[in-house]
Design a protein around this motif. Structure first.
Motif, short mmCIF file in Angstrom:
data_model
loop_
_atom_site.label_atom_id
_atom_site.label_comp_id
_atom_site.label_asym_id
_atom_site.label_seq_id
_atom_site.Cartn_x
_atom_site.Cartn_y
_atom_site.Cartn_z
N SER A 111 44.78 52.53 -21.39
CA SER A 111 45.79 52.81 -22.40
C SER A 111 46.37 54.10 -22.42
O SER A 111 45.85 55.20 -22.43
N VAL A 138 49.25 56.61 -23.51
CA VAL A 138 50.18 57.16 -24.94
C VAL A 138 51.14 58.25 -24.44
O VAL A 138 50.88 59.22 -23.93
N MET A 192 52.23 53.12 -26.70
CA MET A 192 51.05 52.76 -25.95
C MET A 192 51.57 51.83 -25.14
O MET A 192 51.93 50.93 -25.18
N ARG A 249 47.43 60.12 -34.42
CA ARG A 249 48.16 59.11 -34.45
C ARG A 249 47.69 57.50 -34.07
O ARG A 249 47.96 56.42 -34.52
N ILE A 250 46.92 57.58 -33.02
CA ILE A 250 46.10 56.36 -32.60
C ILE A 250 44.83 56.15 -33.33
O ILE A 250 44.22 55.14 -33.38
N GLY A 251 43.97 57.55 -33.31
CA GLY A 251 42.69 57.49 -34.11
C GLY A 251 41.56 57.41 -32.98
O GLY A 251 40.47 57.39 -33.48
N TYR A 252 42.04 57.51 -31.60
CA TYR A 252 40.72 57.70 -30.45
C TYR A 252 40.94 58.91 -29.91
O TYR A 252 42.12 59.41 -29.55
N VAL A 275 40.61 55.57 -25.63
CA VAL A 275 41.71 54.91 -26.43
C VAL A 275 41.61 53.44 -26.23
O VAL A 275 41.84 52.97 -25.11
N HIS A 305 44.47 51.09 -34.41
CA HIS A 305 45.08 52.29 -34.80
C HIS A 305 45.39 52.88 -35.89
O HIS A 305 45.48 52.00 -36.87
N THR A 319 51.76 51.51 -33.97
CA THR A 319 51.88 52.02 -32.66
C THR A 319 53.16 51.05 -32.01
O THR A 319 52.89 49.90 -31.89
N THR A 322 47.05 42.52 -30.09
CA THR A 322 47.80 43.79 -30.33
C THR A 322 49.42 43.22 -30.51
O THR A 322 50.16 43.76 -31.35
#
Length: 163
Positions: free
Chosen positions: A55, A57, A68, A100-103, A108, A113, A117, A153
């Motif tokens: 992934s 970003v 992503m 923004r993504i959380g990881y 990632v 998310h 995204t 997704t």
């Protein structure tokens, strides 16, 4: 729940719970060594680098949205191809990705998310029977088919590889 799943780090546990909610039947696997790079993850899993769904970003300049690209581990992402589809891009630093993504970078995950995204899936992944994606932590991964990745997704498949 397996004994290994009870010992997952919090970020990987969140992914495992999300996968369970989605009805995904494969567990989150913890690698003994880091899977921060596609080569490291492939070595730990005994699969080809192509089977790693990495992934990448970016930051879309027009609205500061996270973009992503889930790409085959052997491909370099062609930023101009991505920009042609989603608009001009800038660099996404570690803080942007985490917010923004959380990881954290290195783990990632393509699902779960924090913010909406913009996503694209590398068309080369669709040629493979299954792929491994990061599960929210540098040592955590999960297996799925490219079709499951697309279904989870909702991301369009695109030519994103530098050729």
């Amino acid at each position: 729940m397996s004994n290994t799943e009870t010992k997952l780090p919090d970020s990987a546990r969140r992914v495992a719970d999300l996968l369970a909610e989605l009805g995904h039947d494969k567990p989150v696997v913890m690698l003994p060594e880091t899977g921060k790079t596609s080569a490291e993850a492939a070595a730990g899993l005994g699969c080809s680098v192509a089977e790693i769904a990495k992934s990448i970003v970016f930051r879309r300049l027009a609205d500061d949205a996270a973009v992503m690209v889930v790409a085959s581990g052997i491909n370099r992402v062609d930023e101009s191809k991505v920009a042609a589809r989603v608009g001009p891009l800038g660099r996404a630093d570690a803080k942007f990705v985490k917010t923004r993504i959380g990881y954290a970078i290195g783990g990632v995950c393509p699902i779960g998310h924090v913010d909406k995204t913009v996503m694209l899936i590398d068309e080369d992944l669709m040629k493979l029977p299954s792929v491994w994606a990061a599960a929210g932590h540098p040592h955590a991964v999960f297996n799925l088919t490219p079709q499951q990745l697309q279904a989870m997704t909702g991301a369009p498949v695109a030519d994103v590889a530098l050729r």
